[in-house]
Each structure stands twice: as C-alpha cells, then as structure tokens.
Design an enzyme around this catalytic site. Structure first.
Site, PDB file in Angstrom:
ATOM      1  N   HIS A   1     -16.595 -21.722 -13.646  1.00 29.42           N
ATOM      2  CA  HIS A   1     -15.476 -22.689 -13.787  1.00 29.42           C
ATOM      3  C   HIS A   1     -15.802 -24.016 -13.874  1.00 29.42           C
ATOM      4  O   HIS A   1     -15.019 -24.993 -14.520  1.00 29.42           O
ATOM      5  CB  HIS A   1     -14.593 -22.563 -12.504  1.00 29.42           C
ATOM      6  CG  HIS A   1     -15.153 -23.133 -11.402  1.00 29.42           C
ATOM      7  ND1 HIS A   1     -15.757 -22.514 -10.257  1.00 29.42           N
ATOM      8  CD2 HIS A   1     -14.931 -24.289 -10.814  1.00 29.42           C
ATOM      9  CE1 HIS A   1     -15.959 -23.010  -9.246  1.00 29.42           C
ATOM     10  NE2 HIS A   1     -15.701 -24.498  -9.439  1.00 29.42           N
TER      11      HIS A   1
ATOM     12  N   ASP B   1     -19.318 -16.173 -11.062  1.00 27.32           N
ATOM     13  CA  ASP B   1     -18.805 -17.480 -11.317  1.00 27.32           C
ATOM     14  C   ASP B   1     -20.184 -18.131 -11.785  1.00 27.32           C
ATOM     15  O   ASP B   1     -20.491 -19.169 -10.994  1.00 27.32           O
ATOM     16  CB  ASP B   1     -18.007 -18.219 -10.309  1.00 27.32           C
ATOM     17  CG  ASP B   1     -17.296 -19.332 -10.657  1.00 27.32           C
ATOM     18  OD1 ASP B   1     -17.530 -19.858 -11.868  1.00 27.32           O
ATOM     19  OD2 ASP B   1     -16.390 -19.487  -9.779  1.00 27.32           O
TER      20      ASP B   1
ATOM     21  N   SER C   1     -19.356 -27.223  -6.158  1.00 30.14           N
ATOM     22  CA  SER C   1     -19.368 -25.982  -7.213  1.00 30.14           C
ATOM     23  C   SER C   1     -20.651 -25.939  -7.906  1.00 30.14           C
ATOM     24  O   SER C   1     -21.039 -27.134  -8.424  1.00 30.14           O
ATOM     25  CB  SER C   1     -18.371 -25.891  -8.080  1.00 30.14           C
ATOM     26  OG  SER C   1     -17.131 -25.213  -7.479  1.00 30.14           O
TER      27      SER C   1
HETATM   28  N1  ARG Z   1     -11.805 -22.761  -5.798  1.00 34.85           N
HETATM   29  C1  ARG Z   1     -12.897 -23.275  -6.273  1.00 34.85           C
HETATM   30  C2  ARG Z   1     -13.032 -24.572  -6.460  1.00 34.85           C
HETATM   31  O1  ARG Z   1     -12.713 -25.519  -5.917  1.00 34.85           O
HETATM   32  C3  ARG Z   1     -12.908 -22.407  -7.813  1.00 34.85           C
HETATM   33  C4  ARG Z   1     -12.162 -22.896  -8.690  1.00 34.85           C
HETATM   34  C5  ARG Z   1     -11.944 -22.232 -10.278  1.00 34.85           C
HETATM   35  N2  ARG Z   1     -11.103 -21.033 -10.047  1.00 34.85           N
HETATM   36  C6  ARG Z   1      -9.703 -21.068 -10.175  1.00 34.85           C
HETATM   37  N3  ARG Z   1      -8.791 -20.261 -10.217  1.00 34.85           N
HETATM   38  N4  ARG Z   1      -9.165 -22.229 -10.511  1.00 34.85           N
HETATM   39  O2  ARG Z   1     -13.441 -25.116  -7.654  1.00 34.85           O
HETATM   40  N1  GLU Z   2     -14.835 -24.620  -5.895  1.00 41.24           N
HETATM   41  C1  GLU Z   2     -15.145 -25.946  -5.589  1.00 41.24           C
HETATM   42  C2  GLU Z   2     -15.872 -26.802  -6.533  1.00 41.24           C
HETATM   43  O1  GLU Z   2     -15.470 -26.941  -7.873  1.00 41.24           O
HETATM   44  C3  GLU Z   2     -16.161 -25.894  -4.357  1.00 41.24           C
HETATM   45  C4  GLU Z   2     -15.407 -25.257  -3.228  1.00 41.24           C
HETATM   46  C5  GLU Z   2     -15.084 -25.981  -2.195  1.00 41.24           C
HETATM   47  O2  GLU Z   2     -13.893 -26.930  -2.198  1.00 41.24           O
HETATM   48  O3  GLU Z   2     -15.610 -25.885  -1.079  1.00 41.24           O
HETATM   49  O4  GLU Z   2     -16.327 -27.564  -6.224  1.00 41.24           O
END
Ligand code: ARG
Ligand code: GLU
Length: 718
Positions: free
Chosen positions: A84, A226, A653
């Site tokens: 991502h 991921d 991330s």
């Molecule tokens: N929750 C994760 C973060 O905050 C992954 C985000 C990517 N996935 C998505 N469905 N947008 O970045």
């Molecule tokens: N997916 C999140 C990012 O892009 C990390 C998840 C979180 O917020 O801990 O940094």
C-alpha cells in the site's frame, strides 16, 4: 545452589514487564529503555541499534515517499516497504494492457526496474538534541504571540543557520530539519539524505498485496501479503541524483539481515520507523472534540463519497484503476475514524484523560503552582469556543476540498488575464503555464463523470449541515440562479468550465479571453472555497496560538509531576523505536486470537465472487502442492502474518520488525481494530501491530514472482 539461582533467574525473567507503550527517541534509548529491552530478551547493545558515530541498524531504516517507512535489505540498495506504500507507483505504471495492480510485477533484470518521478527515499544520517540552541534563539524574540517555537519554517531556518550554507552545498541531497518534541519543550535536529531515483522492482498482485482489502483493513486476524520491492539508485559516487540512465544501485552503509528461523509467542520484537502523529497528551475535552467533530464529520462525509466512487469502480475496470489510490486512502482514514470513536467510547478515553488532568491539578495545587490550572481551563474554554468554526473547517475540508476534485482546479490566473488584456508578449508563456497546471489537475486518473456525481452528493450534504450564511460566498448563486437545485448547478459547471473537459479547454485555447477566465464557474467555485478556507483558518488562528501555549504548559506539568518516570513524546514523523512482544490477544469475552496466521486462513477466506477475497490460481496451486520451500512452519503450514504488542501508528507502514538479534522478521503494515485508539491511549491488552511475516514475503518472491535474482542479493539466515 546453582539450581536455585537458575530458578530465581527464570522467575525474574518471566516477571511481567510493563512495556510496549511508547514511540521512543533513539538518542535516549540507553538512558530510558535498555534495561527493559534486555529484560524482554534483546540481545543487542544500544549502539548496535543507534550510534551517533558509526553505522548502526537505524542506518538501514528509511522514509519511503512522503508518509511511509522502508528498510534496506541488500548491499545493492534493495528496499522493502508495503504494497500500500508502493501503491501509487504501481498504479502509475498500470494500464489495461499491463495491469500491474492486478497481475503484479517482477523485474527480471536491473534494466527492467521502473523509475518513479516524485518518489524519494530518505536516510537519517544524524540526530542531535538542540534544545539549548533553539531555546536561546527563541529567547531573542519577545513577541508573546509568536508561534516560532512550533513553526517548521522558523525551526528549519535555525537548522540551516546551524550547519551553514557551505555544508549543504558540499553535501548534495542533504537537508536539515529541527522538530519540536513534547509540545515544544524539547528539540532535535535531523540531518537527512534524500535519494530521488527510486525504481519499482517487484510487487505481488493486489489479490495478495491487498488481500481482504477494505473488509479486512485495520483487522486481525489478517492474511495480506502487504509488501513491495524497490531499489535506490545514486550517481557513481553514491550521492543522490535525479533519475538518469547512468545512475547505479546505491551501496548503503547498512542493510538488514533477514531471519527465517521463525517466531514464537512472547518473543521480543522491535520496530523502527516514522510514526506520523499521536495525541497522547490530549485533555478530556479534546477527546470529545475529536470524536464529535473530526471523526464524526469524516465518517459521515467519506461514507457518502466512497459509495459513489465504489459503484463507478465496480462498473468500469478503467475507473477501477484510475480511482484505486484515491479510494484506498479515503477508505483507510474513514475506517480509522470509526475505530477511533469505538475506542474513545468503549474504553472511556474521556475519563482516562480527565483522571490525568485531575492528578496534575492535585499535585500542582500542593506545589502552589497555578499555571497548570490556568492552562487546563484555557484548553477547556478554547475547545468550547472553537466548536462551530472547527465543525465548519472539517466540513469544508472533507466535503468540499478532499471530496470534490474540481475544487482544486488552477486558480492562479491573474497574470494570464493581465497578459490577455494588455496583449503583452507574455501571453503565450502564461497560457503554457495554465495548460501545464490544467494537465496536472486533469491527469490520467481524473474522470469528470465521477467527480460530477460525487460533487452533487457532497454539496447536498454540506448544504444540509452548514447554515447558508456560513457557506462560501459563491454558493449564493445556487439559491439565486438555480433555485437551490444542486444537480442543475453542477451540471452547468461541467458544461461551461474550461477545465471540465479536454474539449472545453481546447476551445478556450483557440480563443483565449480574459472574460472566459473571469467567469469560469470552476475557477469561481475553487476560489470561493479557498477564500472560505482562509477565513476559517484566520478565525481559528487566535485559538491555535493560545491552545499551543496551554498545551505546552500542560505537557510540561505532566513531565514535571512524573519526573522519575520516562515519557515518550507524541509522534511527529521522526525516527522512533517501539518494542514489545509477539503476542495474541482477547478481543472480547471468551475469544482469543493467536499471534500467527497462515495460508490456510487465506484459503478459508477465499471467495471468487467477492473482489476483496479472490485468490490467484498460482497461489492456490502452491498451496495445494505445499510448495513452500524453506519457509514453512514445523507443522508444514505456511506463515502469513503475525501481531505484536509494539506501539505503532500511521507512518509506521513498511517499518522493519526485528527480533532480539536485530534481524528482520517482518514488515509492519497495519494495526488491529481494538488498537486504533492507541493514537490517544495505548491499551496493552488490546493494541497490536499487524506484520507480514518475512517468510511469506520471501516465499512470494521466490515461488510466486520467481524472482530468485532478488533473494540472491539478500542476507538470509536460518
Ligand atoms: N490500514 C493500513 C494503514 O493505515 C493499511 C492501509 C492500506 N489498505 C487500504 N485498504 N487502504 O495504512
Ligand atoms: N497502515 C498504517 C500506515 O500506513 C499503519 C497502521 C497504523 O496506523 O498503525 O502507516
């Protein structure tokens, strides 16, 4: 005797250590954290992790792009991050013919690696405590309203003055930055080296890299691969350089060793990376404000917007590619806001923060210090007083600025109007500038039909919730000329604006006129929103100044009261370390989630009729044949992801997850639903970082991508 001693040592070792919370600043590890880290099992010395004067693990950790972390894993500059995080780059190379989002991408040789203009990788060369220097400089300024103590512009000016122009000239690609910590009670300077020739090397298909998509996002148990692979290129001397065919792979100071030995519950784990923002030092009033304004507006508005977007994406494969990134980032923050409100309510964050405030007040009263009560009263009053303005600001940002794409058409048209009126020789130059700005707005991912549909919904909701007298001035036209008919208003904008289509713009180019620009409805719309935004910002500014000072005082009070405890500063997108243990958790009564997921779970979730849970045939074959190479668990299953008690947030991330020896065991990519509130309050029993197991990454590179060339570069130990 000896046996007794061993027994004693074992009980000591297994005593529960209250760890896990905290995003620690590296120069303070030795003082603040080493004993606890050792007790949890760390086998390294502090200088292995961070050393001011020699290469250490921190030198293999990078900022990836503008908001992610990455890690260097080979002497030839190979970088791992999340799928991502590489998503925008992968999308930018994708077309219907070569759809790397859907198919994945693997460069089989270095000259197939794909350049990505605008993408950068940043190393942190040096970290220095410059608190005394900054405070001395600040003391020269006697404006009581000055915001310099938090102003990036001012602070970075100080940083530059400190190292001198010559240093920056002699070190191309190097930048310095000073950042405020603890609300402006402490300052660190970071010397950064920024590489701008970053090439895409590999990515699994989205059905692996984004498996489970929105349904599984922010959720454990998770089954997403991921990750994506990039390479840093430099000039022949290893210095940062713009993209050039002549550039060569960077040979970095440090890269991670990778361990495929495996992990167990309760093993030590640590993560280095760039957490973006936390609000540990919120007061109870700010918690309520966050829930009732920020999160609530975001949830409401994005739900409406995403529904339209998703309908369009599912209807049309071209639009699916074009809106993939926009949709994903919208959805991500949306779901986070829901999780945040859940935690605020279910875990009583208002009360938690109120208790903290009251403890401070009781202590301060005893000490005869009145400034802390004053600061808290101020914060309380400010939050109450700014309520309406803040609601309007959030509505404007979410519904109109983020929501409607044509609210950011080019508006810098005055020079062109001047040139057209005076028929000056600058005319062509100004037209070319406008055309370039138009192309940036109307890029290959912009679909007017989608924007039009979304705009109607956004305006409807905005006008429903904001009193008409408090809306951008231009909106009066909707009532006057269009009798309140938003749909007709939007259709008309798309008929008439020069930016609404290539045809319209070309028509304008044939006969450019000042009048056309002055009356253009998209330009008028965009300008009106910009003006409203400025007005709101200005109206909120006086609150901000007072708030920031009160906040700094409040934090100072907490630090003073608990002098004998260690406190971590709120995240501010600087390099931090968090540590804890690999561990499952009880999400609710009676239920326990274990720490490791496997490919069996991918197959359980498989659903060929649901785009979120499609599993590619090749992965199914590998699963059926148990073709897991050297990466399987002892029981024969293939590991996919694991979770740990480490304290992470957005920006983490792509962060390297290390074992007790500092070897790479996974890549952080998410947080669990129950832990999303951790940006405000860390809950040791609930919060988990979600990490893709490095064995799954290597398995996918080797067996799925068949990119053995990449594995050969890496340092893999078993
Ligand atoms: N929750 C994760 C973060 O905050 C992954 C985000 C990517 N996935 C998505 N469905 N947008 O970045
Ligand atoms: N997916 C999140 C990012 O892009 C990390 C998840 C979180 O917020 O801990 O940094």
């Amino acid at each position: 005797m000896k046996r007794l001693f061993i027994a004693l040592a074992i009980t000591l070792l297994s005593l529960p250590v209250a760890a896990d919370e905290g995003m620690w600043v590296l120069p303070l590890l030795q003082k603040q954290n080493m004993p606890e880290m050792k007790a949890l099992g760390l086998k390294l010395q502090d200088y292995d992790i961070y050393s001011p004067d020699s290469a250490s693990l921190k030198d293999a950790v990078v900022i990836f792009g503008g908001g992610c972390t990455g890690e260097v894993v080979s002497p030839d500059g190979l970088v791992l991050t999340n799928h991502h995080c590489g998503y925008g780059a992968i999308q930018s190379h994708s077309t219907l013919e070569h759809d790397y989002l859907t198919e994945g991408f693997w460069a089989t040789s270095r000259n197939e690696e794909l350049p990505n203009p605008g993408l950068s990788v940043t190393f942190i060369d040096k970290i220095e405590d410059v608190t005394d220097y900054v405070k001395k400089e600040l003391a020269k300024d006697n404006d009581p309203e000055s915001m310099n103590y938090l102003s990036p512009k001012y602070l970075n000016g100080l940083a530059k003055a400190r190292v001198g122009e010559k240093f920056l000239q002699d070190n191309p690609g190097t930048e310095v930055e000073i950042k405020a910590f603890y609300g402006g009670n402490q300052y660190y300077m970071f010397t950064k080296k920024i590489y701008r020739d970053i090439r895409l090397v590999g990515a699994p298909p989205s059905s692996i890299g984004k498996f489970g998509s929105d349904t599984d996002n922010w959720m454990w148990p998770r089954h997403t691969g991921d990750f994506s692979v990039f390479r840093i290129y430099a000039d022949a001397n290893g210095n940062p350089a713009e993209y050039s065919e002549k550039n060569v792979p960077l040979h970095p100071k440090r890269w991670f060793k990778i361990s495929i030995r495996g992990i167990k519950e309760n093993d030590f784990a640590m993560i280095m990376g760039f957490p973006g923002r936390t609000n540990k030092y919120y007061t109870s009033w700010e918690v309520a404000e966050r829930r009732d304004i920020d999160n609530t507006v975001r949830i409401n508005i994005r739900e409406l917007r995403q529904k339209v977007m998703l309908d369009e994406m599912l209807r049309n494969p071209q639009i699916r590619i074009q809106y993939a990134s926009k949709y994903a980032s919208s959805e991500n923050a949306y779901k986070n806001a829901i999780g945040s409100n859940w935690a605020i309510n279910k875990r009583n964050f208002e009360k938690v923060k109120r208790d903290e405030q009251e403890a401070l007040l009781a202590w301060a009263d005893k000490q005869g210090k009145s400034e802390y009560r004053t600061a808290l009263n101020q914060i309380r009053d400010i939050v109450a007083d700014r309520h309406d303005l803040r609601f309007r600001q959030w509505m404007l940002n979410e519904a109109l600025r983020t929501g409607i794409e044509f609210s950011s058409v080019p508006t810098d048209i005055d020079p062109l109007i001047e040139a057209l009126k005076s028929k000056s020789s600058d005319k062509q130059k100004e037209i070319d500038k406008l055309t370039a700005a138009f192309r940036r707005f109307y890029d290959k991912d912009y679909v007017p039909e989608v924007d039009k549909k979304i705009a109607k919904v956004m305006l409807q909701e905005y006008r429903r919730l904001i009193p008409h007298t408090s809306q951008p001035a231009y909106f009066a036209i909707i009532d006057k000329k269009y009798k309140g008919d938003i749909s007709r208003f939007v259709d008309d904008i798309f008929d008439k604006s020069i930016f609404a289509s290539n045809e319209n713009y070309n028509k304008f180019l044939k006969r450019p006129s000042a009048k056309a620009l002055l009356n253009d409805p998209m330009i008028l719309f965009a300008k009106s929103i910009a003006t409203e935004r400025e007005n709101l910002n200005k109206a909120l500014e006086s609150y901000d100044t007072a708030y920031n000072r009160a906040h700094r005082t409040y934090v100072k009070g907490l630090l003073e009261m608990e002098k004998d405890q260690v406190h971590w500063p709120d995240a501010n997108f600087t390099l931090r370390l968090t540590y804890g243990q690999i561990k499952g958790y009880h999400p609710r009564d009676c239920v326990y989630y274990t720490h490791q997921t496997t490919l069996d779970g991918v197959m359980e979730k498989e659903d060929s009729t649901n785009w979120e849970f499609v599993v590619p045939q090749k992965l199914k074959d590998l699963y059926q044949n148990k073709d897991f190479g050297r990466y399987a668990l002892k029981d024969g299953r293939m590991p996919v992801a694991f979770c740990a008690t480490t304290h992470t947030t957005g920006g983490n991330s792509g962060s390297p997850v290390m074992n007790a020896n500092g070897e790479l065991i996974g890549i952080n990519f998410d947080r669990n639903w129950e832990g999303v509130g951790g940006d405000i309050e860390y809950l040791p029993d609930y919060q988990r970082s979600i990490i893709v197991d490095i064995r799954y990454v290597l398995f996918l590179i080797e067996k799925y991508g068949e990119a053995n060339n990449l594995l050969e570069e890496m340092d893999i130990t078993d």
